[in-house]
Design an enzyme around this catalytic site. Structure first.
Site, PDB file in Angstrom:
ATOM      1  CB  THR A  60      -0.899   0.140   1.251  1.00 53.80           C
ATOM      2  OG1 THR A  60      -0.195  -0.019   2.511  1.00 53.80           O
ATOM      3  CG2 THR A  60      -1.925  -0.952   1.200  1.00 53.80           C
ATOM      4  CB  ILE A  61       0.456   4.783  -1.517  1.00 57.52           C
ATOM      5  CG1 ILE A  61       1.034   6.082  -1.227  1.00 57.52           C
ATOM      6  CG2 ILE A  61      -0.959   4.673  -1.453  1.00 57.52           C
ATOM      7  CD1 ILE A  61       0.964   7.115  -2.266  1.00 57.52           C
ATOM      8  CB  SER A  62       2.208   5.284   4.074  1.00 55.49           C
ATOM      9  OG  SER A  62       3.219   3.948   4.076  1.00 55.49           O
ATOM     10  CB  SER A  91       3.471   5.042  -4.137  1.00 54.18           C
ATOM     11  OG  SER A  91       4.048   5.732  -3.232  1.00 54.18           O
TER      12      SER A  91
HETATM   13  N1  SAH Z   1       6.309   4.787   1.637  1.00 52.80           N
HETATM   14  C1  SAH Z   1       5.918   3.537   0.930  1.00 52.80           C
HETATM   15  C2  SAH Z   1       5.453   2.524   1.529  1.00 52.80           C
HETATM   16  C3  SAH Z   1       5.121   1.372   0.599  1.00 52.80           C
HETATM   17  S1  SAH Z   1       4.615  -0.073   1.492  1.00 52.80           S
HETATM   18  C4  SAH Z   1       4.611   4.347   0.246  1.00 52.80           C
HETATM   19  O1  SAH Z   1       3.982   5.292   0.802  1.00 52.80           O
HETATM   20  O2  SAH Z   1       4.301   4.319  -1.029  1.00 52.80           O
HETATM   21  C5  SAH Z   1       6.290  -0.861   2.138  1.00 52.80           C
HETATM   22  C6  SAH Z   1       6.971  -1.466   0.744  1.00 52.80           C
HETATM   23  O3  SAH Z   1       8.155  -1.968   1.420  1.00 52.80           O
HETATM   24  C7  SAH Z   1       6.517  -2.110  -0.299  1.00 52.80           C
HETATM   25  O4  SAH Z   1       6.239  -1.606  -1.254  1.00 52.80           O
HETATM   26  C8  SAH Z   1       7.115  -3.400  -0.005  1.00 52.80           C
HETATM   27  O5  SAH Z   1       7.269  -4.263  -1.354  1.00 52.80           O
HETATM   28  C9  SAH Z   1       8.678  -3.078   0.419  1.00 52.80           C
HETATM   29  N2  SAH Z   1       9.473  -3.926   1.196  1.00 52.80           N
HETATM   30  C10 SAH Z   1       9.043  -5.070   2.005  1.00 52.80           C
HETATM   31  N3  SAH Z   1       9.853  -5.574   2.478  1.00 52.80           N
HETATM   32  C11 SAH Z   1      11.237  -4.965   1.763  1.00 52.80           C
HETATM   33  C12 SAH Z   1      12.420  -5.191   1.742  1.00 52.80           C
HETATM   34  N4  SAH Z   1      13.065  -6.350   2.596  1.00 52.80           N
HETATM   35  N5  SAH Z   1      13.490  -4.483   1.432  1.00 52.80           N
HETATM   36  C13 SAH Z   1      12.951  -3.428   0.480  1.00 52.80           C
HETATM   37  N6  SAH Z   1      11.612  -3.287   0.390  1.00 52.80           N
HETATM   38  C14 SAH Z   1      10.694  -3.938   0.908  1.00 52.80           C
END
Ligand code: SAH
Length: 227
Positions: A60-62, A91
């Protein structure tokens, strides 16, 4: 006038202004930074509502209030010339906020990286950035990298260098050593950590080589995946 019965805003400015009215944004620099990054370029569905939105692959986008609170904590380590990394950049929204705030376009010392585990999601963020701020994609000091943070090799760690600001957008079962290693002296790391059935946002600082952990508040993020 705002519709009292929904949380729906109809423009990016109305979203950011509502965060300000609610006292979530009480910092002029956070306000200015977020105003420049239109959430409508990063998610199609309900972009101007203060809620997380599903992207794909369980990601998700936070929510805008979460972006605002994390950015506020990082403001003192995000300046022109700062080095910042957004782990789990999703995102790309917060990564671009970091780029705006550090002025990567004008300041060649600034360095901003988004690290994303899911290739499709990394590509999605690149498309978003192409729509919003394509000039960022031509820089050497701004990058979206498809990579799992737990799989960064020693050599890659050396190449990345140290960061003044580290943001993690997914919750870890324990504080990953790699992030401590990547944190520069006087740098700041914002990370959610699992605690029982909930998650707690931590602010971690490094002063004279010593790590200080500050417990902030309960949050709800997706999981930082080991592989
Ligand atoms: N700040 C972003 C958050 C997206 S959700 C926003 O608002 O769009 C968190 C993200 O972390 C996801 O896209 C997921 O694929 C990624 N993620 C999960 N585990 C990870 C890891 N070990 N290394 C890099 N990215 C990771």
């Amino acid at each position: 006038t705002r519709n009292m019965y929904t949380l729906a805003g109809n423009s990016h400015k109305s979203l950011i202004d509502s965060l300000k009215e609610r006292g979530i944004i009480d910092d002029e620099d956070v306000y200015e930074t977020m105003l420049q990054v239109d959430r409508g370029k990063y998610i199609k569905e309900k972009p101007y509502v203060d809620t997380p939105v599903y992207i794909s692959h369980g990601v998700t986008i936070s929510s805008p209030h979460m972006h605002a609170l994390s950015l506020k904590r990082l403001m003192d380590v995000l300046k022109p010339g700062s080095r910042a990394i957004d782990v789990g950049s999703g995102s790309g929204y917060l990564t671009v906020c970091m780029a705006i705030r550090t002025k990567v376009l004008e300041n060649k010392d600034s360095f901003v990286i988004g690290l994303e585990r899911v290739k499709d999601v990394a590509n999605f963020s690149i498309e978003n950035i192409r729509r919003d701020k394509p000039e960022l994609l031509h820089l050497d000091n701004f990058k979206i990298i498809h990579k799992n943070i737990y799989q960064v090799s020693e050599e890659e760690k050396e190449q990345l260098g140290l960061f003044d600001a580290i943001h993690v957008g997914a919750s870890a079962s324990e504080l990953p050593q790699i992030l401590i290693d990547l944190l520069a002296e006087n740098g700041k790391l914002i990370i959610p950590l699992d605690e029982g059935y909930t998650q707690v946002l931590y602010e971690i600082t490094k002063t004279n080589g010593k790590i200080v952990k500050d417990r902030l508040f309960d949050v709800c993020f997706v999981t930082l995946k080991k592989n």
